[in-house]
Every structure is written in C-alpha cells, then in structure tokens.
Design a protein around this motif. Structure first.
Motif, short mmCIF file in Angstrom:
data_model
loop_
_atom_site.label_atom_id
_atom_site.label_comp_id
_atom_site.label_asym_id
_atom_site.label_seq_id
_atom_site.Cartn_x
_atom_site.Cartn_y
_atom_site.Cartn_z
N UNK A 165 0.85 -1.41 0.11
CA UNK A 165 -0.44 -0.01 -0.25
C UNK A 165 1.08 1.08 -0.54
N UNK A 166 2.26 1.12 0.81
CA UNK A 166 2.67 2.27 1.13
C UNK A 166 3.46 2.55 -0.75
N UNK A 167 3.67 1.18 -1.48
CA UNK A 167 4.16 1.67 -2.26
C UNK A 167 3.08 2.62 -3.94
N UNK A 168 1.96 2.13 -3.66
CA UNK A 168 0.92 2.35 -4.14
C UNK A 168 1.29 4.29 -3.69
N UNK A 169 1.21 4.44 -2.43
CA UNK A 169 0.86 5.71 -2.35
C UNK A 169 2.49 6.62 -3.05
N UNK A 170 3.43 5.92 -2.78
CA UNK A 170 4.54 7.03 -2.98
C UNK A 170 4.65 6.96 -4.51
N UNK A 171 3.90 5.77 -5.27
CA UNK A 171 4.29 6.02 -7.01
C UNK A 171 2.77 7.47 -7.55
N UNK A 172 1.78 6.79 -7.20
CA UNK A 172 0.96 7.69 -6.86
C UNK A 172 0.94 9.60 -6.24
N UNK A 173 1.70 9.45 -5.48
CA UNK A 173 2.48 10.82 -5.37
C UNK A 173 3.59 12.05 -5.75
N UNK A 174 4.47 10.41 -6.37
CA UNK A 174 5.40 11.36 -7.41
C UNK A 174 5.08 11.77 -8.65
N UNK A 175 3.84 10.74 -9.54
CA UNK A 175 3.16 11.36 -10.83
C UNK A 175 1.91 12.39 -9.96
N UNK A 176 1.91 12.06 -9.27
CA UNK A 176 0.41 13.84 -9.17
C UNK A 176 2.29 15.11 -8.92
N UNK A 177 3.01 14.66 -8.21
CA UNK A 177 3.70 16.16 -8.49
C UNK A 177 4.31 16.35 -9.71
N UNK A 178 5.01 14.94 -10.34
CA UNK A 178 5.20 15.40 -11.55
C UNK A 178 4.54 16.45 -12.87
N UNK A 179 2.92 15.21 -12.54
CA UNK A 179 2.35 16.06 -13.62
C UNK A 179 2.08 17.32 -13.04
N UNK A 180 2.02 17.31 -11.93
CA UNK A 180 2.22 19.38 -11.75
C UNK A 180 3.03 19.85 -11.79
N UNK A 181 4.28 19.69 -11.68
CA UNK A 181 5.28 21.06 -12.73
C UNK A 181 4.59 20.36 -13.83
N UNK A 182 5.18 19.58 -14.06
CA UNK A 182 4.83 19.44 -15.75
C UNK A 182 4.11 20.75 -16.64
N UNK A 183 2.90 21.01 -15.45
CA UNK A 183 1.97 21.82 -16.71
C UNK A 183 1.41 23.23 -15.58
#
Length: 421
Positions: A401-419
């Motif tokens: 579960x922590x792996x899922x949270x970490x992957x999604x959190x990194x994805x959201x941060x990357x998406x926010x930074x890119x846009x």
C-alpha cells in the motif's frame, strides 16, 4: 458529488478499455496459458516419490557384491530408470550428445579391491593393539582407490550433479562401513554381531491437515506466482492509456475540469483493481477446476480465500501505482510499452517468481527485499503454505500500500510540475 465524479471517471475508463478488446483478452488469456504450461512442466519436480523416473546409463564392470548393492539402491530410490545395454564408449557418446543426463560406470574388481584394502587396514590397526597379524603382508596387498566414473550431459543442472554424486558417495560409504565392521569381527574372532546401525537419523516434520502431511506442490507455487505476474502486467495497458490521453488531449480536459485530478487517478485505480481481482479469480478457478482434469494437484483455498483476495487487492494497488507513474513520465507509447513489459519481467525475476530468492547471490537477495512482487509473493505463500492469517501478512500488505501511495504521489507531483505555468 465526489462519489458521482468518481463513478463517471470509472465509466470513462470502462469505455476506453472496450475500445481495446484484444488487449483485454491478452491480459486475461496470457497468464492462464503461462500458468498451465509452466505448472505442467514443473509438476514432476514437486511430486514426491511419484514423479517420472530419470533414465540413466548404468555399466557394471565389477559384477559383484558392491556394484550389485549400488544398483539395487539406485533402483529402490524410485528416481532413476537404469539402462544397462551400453558399454563405456557408447555411454559417453550418448551422454555427451545429450541423449541421456548421466552414466555411472562401475570399474572392474571394485569389490575385490575394496575388500583387500579394508582387510589390510584392519590388520594394521589390530596389530597396533599387540595382536598377532601379518601386517607387512597386508600392506603389500593394498591397491589404489577405485574411481566410480560419472558422465554428465554438459547441459545438466549443477544441483542435479551434486545430488547424484552425494547419493553415490553415501551408498559407497555405507557399504564400506559395513565391510569394516565385518572385517573387525573376523579379525577379533568375536561371535557378537557388530551391526553398523546409524546413531543419528533425520526425521522430517511437516505441517499436517488432519492426519495427512501438507506437502508443497507445483500448483501451490505457480498459481500465486503467475497470478502476481499477471497483476503486474497491467502496467502495460494502463501506462499506454495514460500516454494516449496525453496525446489526444484528454488529460488536458481532465485538468481544466472542476473535478480534481486525483479523482481521475482513483477512477483508473478502481477500474484496473477490478481487472486484477478477475485475473486472480480466473487463476484460482483454473487451479481448482481445470488442473485435476490434467492430472495435476487441485489448488486448495479452503478457508483462505478472503486473505488471498486482500493480498490481491494490495498487490493490484502496487501494480497500478507503478503503471500510473510510468504512464505519467512516458511521452509516447513506444516508451511506455517496451519499458513497462521489460520492467515487469525484471521485477518478476528479482522478486522470486522464476528463481527462488534463496538461490540468488547474496546481493540479489538484498535487492529482492525491496521488490513489490517479492512482498506479494511472500504474502501469498504465507497464506497458502504457512496457513498465516491477516496478522501474519500485515507487513507485506502495508509495504504494498505504501508503494502505491508513493508511486501515485510522485506521479501527481510530476504532473503538477510539468503543467505549471
């Protein structure tokens, strides 16, 4: 309101998947073909005392007591089928040519020479006690040690070689011990039967279900392992869909809509989580209903289905998180598809799906501890093979579960930074 938006996001994902029916079929059919094929191949490895015999060449140039004992023990092992219509030259050609895995060649006069050597050594020892024996004559009668020649196919697994050599050594050692006891008995002139009985024996203690031993089989290992592989393989279609959304402008519309972007991710999570559970249930159904008709053990999930489903959900979350990250970072399908497939294969290899972790080098065993596939596999094995409950797998599902949270959190941060504007 958020629940309605989540529902609409879920419907959108279902509509996207319907456009790629072929891909969905592959997601479900490929793991089933894998589990059936590999289980059939590996079944003889897990069968205990019932597997098909391995044909090996046995050449007896001694034709006496010791070679007869070795032959008898090999036949009684129920592991080997002895082929005797060979000479050493033809046996060497057959084994090195790959027709057979090994050949055992017993040298001439093996029994005679061993008896002579043992008698000479015993006479020397007895004479050192002050008893009258012709030790000098005994020493002259000693001969060089005899070699039992073993021919192995160059492609034979090293563990198989070691097991066979250890078994042959054990047979010869036991035969020599019995002869040494008999020689002492003859030299000392005692009428007491000096039996060569082992003072230490091994007794394997296995888990029991009622009065029956619970022994691992190929189905118990392959169903959870390849179910986990199938679950993580959804990384490929999930990442491809995310890349498609970026190229088609769907992700832009999702970001400028009043619906938070994390709802968009949750919609994907629920959709693919359902796929993961269906994949697992199909695997279990094959293990329960199809395998018995293929002369394979039935997959027993009695009283274990709930914890298995729980592990499947958390393993699916870990796979979805990885797929979301890959689809977020990749710019094209040419990047996401091959990298996703390759990374899943690597995770499977590192996680112990193909090769047990304990057989890996020490540094790879350390790396395996950080693999989400290894966490999921250990959780499955704890339930199926060790009869653990939810408490016994709490650590593994927490990591997933922590792996899922970490992957999604990194994805959201990357998406926010890119846009970010």
């Amino acid at each position: 309101m958020l629940l309605y938006k989540l529902w609409r996001s879920f419907i959108k994902e279902i509509l996207l998947l319907k456009r790629d029916i072929g891909g969905i079929v592959i997601i479900f059919v490929m793991p089933l073909l894998l589990i059936i094929t590999i289980t059939l191949i590996q079944d003889s490895t897990f069968k205990n005392m019932e597997g098909s015999k391995i044909p090996i060449i046995f050449i007896d140039n001694d034709k006496s007591e010791i070679s007869g004992n070795i032959k008898k023990q090999l036949e009684n092992s129920k592991t080997f089928e002895l082929l005797t219509d060979f000479n050493e030259k033809t046996a060497e050609q057959a084994v090195f040519g790959g027709d057979y895995q090994m050949a055992i060649v017993i040298p001439k006069n093996l029994t005679k020479d061993i008896n002579t050597n043992i008698e000479a050594k015993v006479q020397t020892i007895v004479s050192s006690f002050g008893l009258e024996t012709d030790s000098s004559a005994a020493q002259k009668n000693t001969s060089k040690a005899k070699d039992i020649r073993l021919y192995f196919d160059p492609a034979t697994n090293i563990s198989f070689k070691n097991n066979v050599m250890n078994a042959v050594n054990k047979m010869v050692f036991e035969i020599e011990n019995k002869k040494i006891y008999k020689a002492f008995q003859d030299q000392l002139g005692t009428t007491e039967d000096l039996k060569n009985n082992s003072l230490i024996a091994f007794k394997e203690i296995t888990p029991k279900k009622g009065n029956l031993d619970v022994l691992p089989n190929s189905v118990q290992h392959n169903v959870p392992a390849w179910a986990l592989f199938a679950i993580f393989f959804i990384v490929v279609p999930l990442s491809i869909n995310l890349v498609k959304e970026k190229s088609q402008g769907t992700s832009v519309r999702a970001r400028i809509s009043p619906t938070p972007y994390f709802i968009h991710i949750l919609g994907k999570t629920f959709t693919y989580l359902i796929i993961c559970v269906i994949q697992f249930l199909l695997m279990v159904a094959v293990g329960i209903y199809l395998f018995p008709y293929m002369d394979l053990p039935q997959f027993d999930v009695t009283g274990k289905m709930l914890p298995l489903i729980i592990v499947t959900i958390f393993a699916g979350l870990a796979a979805i998180g990885f797929g979301v990250l890959l689809g977020t970072v990749a710019d094209t399908q040419e990047q996401s598809a091959p990298f996703g497939a390759t990374s899943v294969v690597v995770l499977a290899a590192v996680g112990g799906i193909w090769v047990p972790v304990f057989l890996m080098p020490e540094f790879m065993q350390t790396i395996a501890k950080f693999s989400p596939m290894n966490w999921g596999l250990n959780a499955y094995y704890d339930i199926i093979l060790r009869s653990s409950g939810i408490g016994g797998i709490a650590k593994e599902i927490t990591f997933l579960f922590l792996f899922y949270i970490a992957m999604v959190a990194i994805s959201l941060l990357y998406e926010r930074k890119q846009n970010a504007v």
